[in-house]
Enzyme design. Structure first.
Site, PDB file in Angstrom:
ATOM      1  N   HIS A  98      37.763 -89.349  39.123  1.00 30.17           N
ATOM      2  CA  HIS A  98      38.875 -90.055  38.496  1.00 30.17           C
ATOM      3  C   HIS A  98      39.993 -89.108  38.121  1.00 30.17           C
ATOM      4  O   HIS A  98      39.827 -87.888  38.111  1.00 30.17           O
ATOM      5  CB  HIS A  98      38.413 -90.872  37.281  1.00 30.17           C
ATOM      6  CG  HIS A  98      37.711 -90.086  36.216  1.00 30.17           C
ATOM      7  ND1 HIS A  98      36.352 -90.098  36.064  1.00 30.17           N
ATOM      8  CD2 HIS A  98      38.185 -89.263  35.267  1.00 30.17           C
ATOM      9  CE1 HIS A  98      36.019 -89.318  35.051  1.00 30.17           C
ATOM     10  NE2 HIS A  98      37.113 -88.798  34.551  1.00 30.17           N
ATOM     11  N   GLU A 149      41.835 -93.125  34.655  1.00 30.28           N
ATOM     12  CA  GLU A 149      41.441 -93.223  33.254  1.00 30.28           C
ATOM     13  C   GLU A 149      42.694 -93.073  32.406  1.00 30.28           C
ATOM     14  O   GLU A 149      43.330 -92.021  32.371  1.00 30.28           O
ATOM     15  CB  GLU A 149      40.427 -92.142  32.866  1.00 30.28           C
ATOM     16  CG  GLU A 149      40.057 -92.215  31.391  1.00 30.28           C
ATOM     17  CD  GLU A 149      39.111 -91.119  30.958  1.00 30.28           C
ATOM     18  OE1 GLU A 149      38.936 -90.954  29.736  1.00 30.28           O
ATOM     19  OE2 GLU A 149      38.568 -90.426  31.827  1.00 30.28           O
ATOM     20  N   HIS A 167      53.228 -88.124  42.190  1.00 35.09           N
ATOM     21  CA  HIS A 167      52.970 -89.556  42.201  1.00 35.09           C
ATOM     22  C   HIS A 167      51.505 -89.825  42.534  1.00 35.09           C
ATOM     23  O   HIS A 167      50.773 -88.930  42.936  1.00 35.09           O
ATOM     24  CB  HIS A 167      53.867 -90.265  43.218  1.00 35.09           C
ATOM     25  CG  HIS A 167      53.656 -89.796  44.626  1.00 35.09           C
ATOM     26  ND1 HIS A 167      54.507 -88.899  45.253  1.00 35.09           N
ATOM     27  CD2 HIS A 167      52.685 -90.065  45.550  1.00 35.09           C
ATOM     28  CE1 HIS A 167      54.068 -88.658  46.473  1.00 35.09           C
ATOM     29  NE2 HIS A 167      52.958 -89.355  46.680  1.00 35.09           N
ATOM     30  N   GLU A 215      53.402 -94.368  45.066  1.00 36.53           N
ATOM     31  CA  GLU A 215      53.856 -94.527  46.440  1.00 36.53           C
ATOM     32  C   GLU A 215      52.983 -95.577  47.108  1.00 36.53           C
ATOM     33  O   GLU A 215      51.752 -95.442  47.160  1.00 36.53           O
ATOM     34  CB  GLU A 215      53.757 -93.205  47.205  1.00 36.53           C
ATOM     35  CG  GLU A 215      54.231 -93.318  48.648  1.00 36.53           C
ATOM     36  CD  GLU A 215      54.107 -92.011  49.418  1.00 36.53           C
ATOM     37  OE1 GLU A 215      54.724 -91.897  50.498  1.00 36.53           O
ATOM     38  OE2 GLU A 215      53.377 -91.106  48.950  1.00 36.53           O
TER      39      GLU A 215
END
Length: 357
Positions: A98, A149, A167, A215
């Site tokens: 994550h 998270e 991004h 994106e």
């Protein structure tokens, strides 16, 4: 401001813990640079906090636990050569688990991610005693998918994203339709659908309520729609070598765009169409970036945090948390920084799956 800064030192998960201190350095005095509780799944275990001076450890689920890095439990005698380290990093079963970052309005962000980006709210945890809330979102369960998270610290409404973070990437089957949906929901579109500069892929850019850029990439069906995290680096060749040797990633592709003065390298543990990857971007002549205090880190699974830490040291990485189990629980982690200072936490695979259960 001091109260807001203190509130922002709240936990993420065991896999995401270290960033709660180090990415907040710009908002807190040196004596307050620490990490708060490590929480895994529905459990509320404890974690080791890092300060400049050794402090006492207090076992409690609602108070910060202070300890020096000297108190870390390490596996004695774990030493490997560069050759063995390289072999280990390549055969280790690693996966991006994550990515951790902070937001100013959790409910608004969750609404945007679920309604506009099609993510699912996997779990949410509020710890009022510590004045923070976590939310985990993604396109599938945490044991098999890359997820985000989010951390909301009570009273902190805004963070500095900086210039180094780029991004997140989300693969969609129809970029134009997705953009129309986001507009209908009131989302901000910063780049209309069209071919990427210097290429043929159809993309668009949108921003979430905190200004994080996403994106949208037009692709066919994929098991991992949350597919990219883009970070800017000051020396691309150095970064590629580090991620290959220290992190065991593969260089999936590299593309130079001289017209627009940038080069990208896609790094990961599997093909881009099936797994999440890191997109490292080098802009000609730019060696350093402001990292802000919003983006925190990525967590990666590993079969052995001790060997992983040794490999990282051998190839120039900075260990910010020596490998070992977290205080009060058996989950083993190690935390580090790459040559540009981007943070990563490696988490024992078996321990991570056990905690999710």
């Amino acid at each position: 401001m001091a109260a807001a800064a203190a509130a922002s030192f709240r936990t993420l998960t065991a896999a995401a813990a270290v960033a709660a201190a180090s990415s907040r350095l710009s908002l807190a005095p040196a004596s307050s640079r620490r990490i708060a509780l490590f929480h895994l799944a529905s459990a509320v275990p404890q974690a080791q906090l890092f300060g400049i001076k050794p402090l006492t450890v207090k076992k409690t689920a609602t108070k910060d636990i202070l300890a020096s890095s000297a108190g870390n439990v390490a596996q004695a005698g774990t030493t490997i050569s560069q050759e063995n380290a390289l072999e280990w990093a390549k055969k280790d079963k690693r996966r991006l688990l994550h990515v951790v970052y902070r937001v100013g309005d959790l409910d608004k962000t969750i609404k945007f991610y679920t309604e506009c980006l099609g993510m699912k709210l996997l779990r949410k945890r509020d710890i009022p005693e510590e004045r923070y809330t976590n939310a985990f979102l993604g396109y599938g369960p945490e044991d098999s998918h890359f997820v985000v998270e989010l951390t909301y610290n009570y009273g902190v409404e805004k963070y500095d994203i900086g210039t180094g973070f780029g991004h997140f990437g989300v693969a969609v089957e129809d970029v134009a339709k997705t953009v129309d949906l986001i507009k209908a929901k009131g989302g901000k579109v910063t780049r209309e659908p069209g071919p990427v500069k210097g290429g043929n892929s159809i993309i668009a850019f949108v921003e979430d309520p905190d200004g994080y850029k996403f994106e949208l990439l037009e692709r066919g069906p994929t098991p991992e729609p949350l597919c990219q995290v883009m970070l800017r680096v000051g020396d691309l060749d150095r970064s590629v070598e580090f991620y290959e040797k220290a992190y065991g990633m593969d260089l999936l592709r590299k593309r130079d765009n001289a017209e627009y003065k940038y080069t990208i390298a896609m790094m990961g543990y599997g093909p881009e169409d099936k797994s999440a990857v890191l997109e490292l971007t080098y802009n000609y002549g730019v060696k350093e970036y402001d990292k802000g205090n919003a983006y925190a880190q990525i967590a990666i699974g590993t079969d052995d945090v001790y060997k992983t830490a040794e490999a990282i040291k051998l190839y120039g990485g900075k260990i910010t948390r020596e490998p070992g189990p977290l205080p009060g629980i058996t989950t083993k982690i190690t935390a580090c920084q790459d040559p540009d200072g981007w943070k990563t936490v490696f988490v024992d695979n078996i321990d991570f799956m056990r905690e999710l259960e």
